[in-house]
Write an enzyme that holds these catalytic residues in place. Structure first.
Site, short mmCIF file in Angstrom:
data_model
loop_
_atom_site.label_atom_id
_atom_site.label_comp_id
_atom_site.label_asym_id
_atom_site.label_seq_id
_atom_site.Cartn_x
_atom_site.Cartn_y
_atom_site.Cartn_z
N GLY A 29 3.77 73.41 -26.54
CA GLY A 29 5.03 74.12 -26.24
C GLY A 29 6.03 72.78 -25.92
N SER A 30 6.83 73.15 -24.97
CA SER A 30 7.95 72.25 -24.86
C SER A 30 7.90 70.95 -24.33
CB SER A 30 9.11 73.11 -23.92
OG SER A 30 9.28 73.95 -23.99
N THR A 31 6.32 70.75 -23.94
CA THR A 31 6.17 69.35 -23.42
C THR A 31 6.28 68.27 -24.76
OG1 THR A 31 3.91 69.67 -24.01
CG2 THR A 31 4.44 69.92 -21.84
#
Lengths: 661, 367
Positions: A347-349
């Site tokens: 995801g956005s990590t």
């Protein structure tokens, strides 16, 4: 007178039956002569027979003496291996995580017992034998190698030992033995790190043979199966001692002839802090997930959580069927080592790393802005890649793209960047490759590239269009979805490398090995594997943005009023594609909810801890994962201890309500 | 006083053959020393053996003073009694370990086959003497029947070893009585030819023993165990042996039956080849003296019984040592005068008594 008896008569021998009764026979002197000749013949036979015996004695006692001497020695001398005490495993502060203790077991030698069932029934009247003990014994019997003795009951009480001793004569082939047992005082806590030992099976035997250690494992019943117990087996095991005993024909030891004492296994001191580990595990509450905390400057693994865990003590004697089924068939997969073997979309990590890549390659400058209308379209395509914030973030620079986790910014970046360039840069942060942590079973994960896709879909069931890399693949991958799949240890390692300004260390669990015999302590030196070539000003941009995330961005609510400055990034990984439909957590089955991620480090200026938290089906990373990181940081940096599960962070502020994370 | 003692001594020893007694006592002595080691230095069995020896010596002395012709008179009743008892065993015998060898007489159990060991040669010797001078082939045929009846009865108990030994004792009498060499060779050939036909008639355990003898490794923990462990004991003794009380095979109980049938293995382990040769020489002296007595005996009965006893003594010693050292199959034969066991010791000394009687009375009859 003798002439009257022709010597020729001798040739004919004694008168035959037919001749008997003739006058010759009646002559007493001839009779005596013939009789004496028969006696002489008998005497010669006696001599020949005794001569044969003499030859046999010479053969046995001179010619074959050495052979029989050896056989007599091997008859009477029995070499008994003495199992060494297995090394102790402690945390970084010396708290014991695994130790051995001696206890009495009731053991049966199946080859010496005529009726096993009757014997066990009779034993059950003397010591407590539960149905599960019988079941386990049956299982061991099926798996047993040749003539070994197998435990029916372990850890007998003193009273049971005394009761059996009195009745011992009734049970040939049954013995009480003192054996070493492994104990894990913390039970479930850190179970995936410490692992457990179990009875040696055929596969283990092959492994032992491969080390050329077969002799050293004579007498050993147990071997490390999982975790540090497995990966440091050869340090922990020690050297088996040997006792030469004289035994009688019944196998009873008569006296000891010589003794080489065993050398105990080496003690291991882990980098793990068990108190921190307890805080971290408690913070998960009943939720499933993983957490890995690393000291960036050394690669020391400070906490390594996989929830739910299991009690390793159950495995030591061979786990019973009921417990095994519970563990193995639970949908929560307690036996899965999530940090190592759970591959999740990041995801956005992944965004801060992509941004750093863009700065390094010159694709973007920090100040360059884009306009986010709430979606992105590949030119010439009608498909809209949606931003989670309806209406978009408007004008977005790199800092804002991280703090607010703007998807459109990364869609655009991905659209302009070749996937293979991205892959080359990201690999340096150990995405898509093993970190080399010192326990076994690590997964590689997936960092997609053209090559990867070609190989992934090389099978006959796929056609060329499946193997081809599409721009759309790049765009999905640009926000950490698509083909991306990483393990929590990879994300923690990436965060630590970033926090350490690009100097990557191999994460490791074991810090010191103590040799009991010499008393020397060997430190496993931190191992810098490589340095990611980065420019300080680029790093500063990203780190400032990460601090911004915790201060005013997606995880600000979780880190309100913290006594230190931390940097972090939230992430939400889709489990279930909604195919454009709007995501409403409350309406979706819990197992299909998104996974929540949080990666972080602290303190921001001189990081001493970096971590990755994953909460399976936790929903928003900001809500579920960031508060766990907060508790870990609080304890590690300030000593503040909040027992129990981390509360979910308050819902994001209104203006950020629809943000991706 | 001294004169009286001298006369008493003379009276006591007049019929005693000093040579025979000295050699026998030497073997008994070696046996007691070995027995002490084999029973882990316990005196219990030694004491029993000494009591039996006392009885045996008294019986020997008594029999030595009885003329052979008097002994001959008990031959027929003894033989008939033996056969009757053997039939009794077949009908009412007590089964021990799967074979019917014992007869329960209420007071004690007796093993009639033991009696037959002496009764058969006595019977045959008496028969040949009775019809001396007019022996025809019919007499040899009848003698064969006299042998076959007890041999068959003992064989079906089943006790193959004993039946063969008793058959041998009968054969020795026939041989010494002048059985034609042609018949002997013919019988041997017949026995060889019949062996494959006899094989299926043997019991499984008997077949097993023979197979194990041919290859002791085929069942090292079962039937072959005795034989293998005994060979190890003797072989590991080497030239000088491990020393008295130091045999590991003996004292760690690897040797089975070490105070009875396998006592020779204990001896061989502790005294080595030197001991074994000494023992062989002692037995050779005993048998040699017996053969000399046999050769000098004056009547046919005396010759036949003395020769049969001497050759049986040799047979027991040879079969036992051969079995223990692994050149003969394992059969239950004790080593004469060495193995523990009162009955055997007494019977052996009774045999020696008969030999002494023959020797002492050789001139009386001829004159």
């Amino acid at each position: 007178m003798a002439l009257r008896f022709p010597f020729r008569a001798g040739k004919r021998g004694y008168p035959s039956v037919a001749e008997l009764g003739s006058s010759e026979l009646k002559n007493p002197e001839r009779q005596v002569f013939l009789f004496r000749r028969r006696v002489v013949v008998a005497g010669l036979l006696v001599l020949a027979a005794f001569g044969a015996l003499l030859a046999r004695f010479v053969y046995l006692q001179i010619v074959q003496h050495h052979h029989y001497q050896t056989m007599a020695e091997s008859n009477r001398i029995y070499v008994v291996p003495i199992v060494p005490n297995r090394g102790v495993i402690t945390d970084r502060n010396g708290v014991v995580l695994a130790q051995s203790y001696s206890a009495y077991t009731l053991e049966l030698q199946p080859t010496r017992i005529r009726n096993l069932d009757e014997t066990i029934d009779a034993l059950a009247t003397i010591v407590d034998v539960q149905p599960r003990d019988r079941k386990r014994f049956r299982k061991l019997l099926e798996e047993s190698r040749n003539f070994e003795s197998l435990p029916l009951r372990t850890r007998l009480t003193d009273e049971e030992v005394a009761r059996f001793a009195v009745n011992r004569y009734r049970f040939p082939g049954v013995e009480i033995k003192a054996r070493l047992f492994r104990q894990y005082p913390f039970g479930e806590v850190a179970s995936h790190v410490v692992g457990y030992i179990g009875r040696i099976n055929d596969r283990d035997l092959a492994r032992i043979a491969g080390w050329e250690e077969s002799a050293n494992y004579k007498g050993s019943d147990y071997i490390g199966k999982v975790g540090v117990e497995l990966s440091y087996e050869r340090e922990l095991h020690g050297t088996t001692g040997v006792e030469e005993v004289e035994v009688d024909a019944a196998g009873r030891a008569v006296r000891t002839l010589s003794r080489t004492p065993p050398v105990a296994g080496n003690d291991l001191k882990l980098s793990l802090d068990i108190r921190l580990q307890e805080i971290a595990e408690a913070a998960f509450g009943a939720r499933r997930g993983a957490l890995v905390a690393i000291e960036p400057a050394t690669g020391d693994v400070l906490a390594f959580v996989s929830r739910p865990g299991f009690d390793p003590n159950l495995f030591v004697d061979g786990i019973d069927a009921v417990n095994w089924e519970l563990l193995n068939e639970s949908p929560d997969k307690p036996l899965l080592n999530r940090p190592l073997r759970g591959a999740y979309p990041p995801g956005s990590t992944i965004k801060p790393f992509l941004a750093l890549g863009a700065l390094t390659s010159g694709k973007r400058s920090a100040t360059q802005t884009i306009f986010d209308p709430g979606f992105f379209q590949i030119p010439g395509s009608a498909h809209r890649f949606r931003d989670d914030k309806k209406g978009g973030h408007g004008t977005v620079d790199m800092h804002k793209s991280i703090v607010a986790s703007c998807d459109t910014y990364y869609y655009m970046l991905a659209n302009e960047t070749d996937i293979d360039d991205t892959q080359r840069f990201m690999t340096q942060f150990s995405f898509g490759r093993k970190t080399g942590i010192d326990i076994e079973g690590e997964l590689t994960g997936v960092l997609p590239s053209r090559d990867w896709k070609r190989q992934r879909f090389a099978g006959k069931n796929y056609r060329d269009e499946h193997r081809k890399w599409y721009l759309g693949d790049s765009v999905s991958a640009g926000i950490g979805q698509g083909y991306n799949a990483f393990t929590p240890i990879q994300l923690a390692s990436a965060m630590a490398t970033l926090a350490n300004d690009g100097v990557a260390f191999r994460p490791h669990l074991v810090k010191y090995i103590r040799d009991l015999r010499t008393g020397t302590v060997r430190q496993l030196e931190p191992e810098p594997t490589h340095t990611v070539p980065l420019r300080a000003e680029h790093l500063a941009v990203i780190k400032t943005a990460l601090v911004g995330v915790a201060k005013e961005g997606t995880s600000a609510a979780a880190f309100r009023n913290s006594a230190y400055v931390s940097g972090g990034k939230t992430g939400t990984a889709q489990v279930f594609s909604l195919k454009g439909a709007e995501y409403r957590a409350s309406q979706i089955d819990e197992r299909l909810r998104d996974h929540a991620w949080y990666i972080a480090y602290a303190p921001a200026d001189k990081p001493t801890i970096a971590l990755a938290v994953l909460v399976e089906n936790g929903g928003f990373g900001a809500q579920a994962a960031a508060p766990i990181a907060r508790q870990v940081f609080d304890y590690y940096l300030t000593g503040e201890k909040k027992a129990g599960p981390a509360p979910a962070a308050p819902a994001p502020p209104p203006e950020a309500e629809d943000e991706s994370d | 006083m001294t004169a009286f003692l001298a006369r008493l001594w003379e009276a006591l020893t007049r019929r005693i053959d000093t040579f025979l007694l000295t050699v026998a006592m030497a073997i008994v002595g070696v046996g007691l020393i070995t027995l002490y080691s084999a029973t882990d230095q316990s005196f219990a069995r030694i004491d029993n053996q000494l009591v039996s020896l006392g009885v045996a010596l008294v019986l020997m002395w008594l029999i030595a003073n009885v003329p052979p012709q008097t002994i001959a008179r008990v031959a027929l009743p003894l033989y008939v009694l033996g056969v009757v008892l053997l039939v009794g065993v077949a009908l009412f015998g007590v089964t021990v370990n799967g074979s019917k060898r014992w007869l329960n007489l209420g007071i004690a159990r007796i093993q009639p086959s033991e009696l037959m060991k002496i009764a058969l040669p006595l019977m045959l010797a008496w028969y040949f003497q009775k019809f001396e001078g007019r022996l025809g082939w019919k007499d040899f045929l009848l003698a064969a029947v006299l042998i076959v009846v007890p041999v068959y009865l003992i064989k079906r108990q089943p006790d193959l070893g004993t039946s063969l030994l008793i058959g041998a004792s009968g054969f020795y009498v026939l041989y010494l009585a002048g059985l034609s060499w042609k018949v002997i060779v013919g019988l041997a050939a017949l026995a060889g030819a019949a062996a494959p036909m006899v094989w299926p008639l043997l019991r499984t355990y008997q077949q097993e023993r023979i197979l194990t003898f041919l290859d002791p490794t085929r069942d090292p923990l079962g039937t072959g165990y005795h034989s293998t462990q005994a060979s190890i004991a003797i072989g590991s003794g080497g030239v000088t042996g491990k020393g008295w009380l130091n045999g590991t095979q003996t004292h760690l109980a690897f040797l089975p039956e070490r105070h009875t049938d396998f006592i020779f293995a204990v001896f061989g382990e502790e005294f080595g080849l030197v001991g074994n040769v000494t023992l062989l020489v002692l037995y050779l002296l005993l048998v040699g003296r017996g053969l000399v007595i046999t050769a000098n005996a004056s009547t046919l009965f005396a010759r036949l019984i003395a020769g049969a006893i001497t050759l049986m003594l040799f047979t027991y010693a040879f079969v036992n040592m051969g079995m223990v050292s692994g050149v003969l199959p394992v059969v239950g034969v004790p080593l004469p005068m060495m193995s523990y066991g009162g009955t055997a010791l007494v019977s052996l000394f009774v045999g020696l008594g008969i030999l002494m009687s023959v020797q002492a009375h050789r001139k009386l009859v001829t004159s």
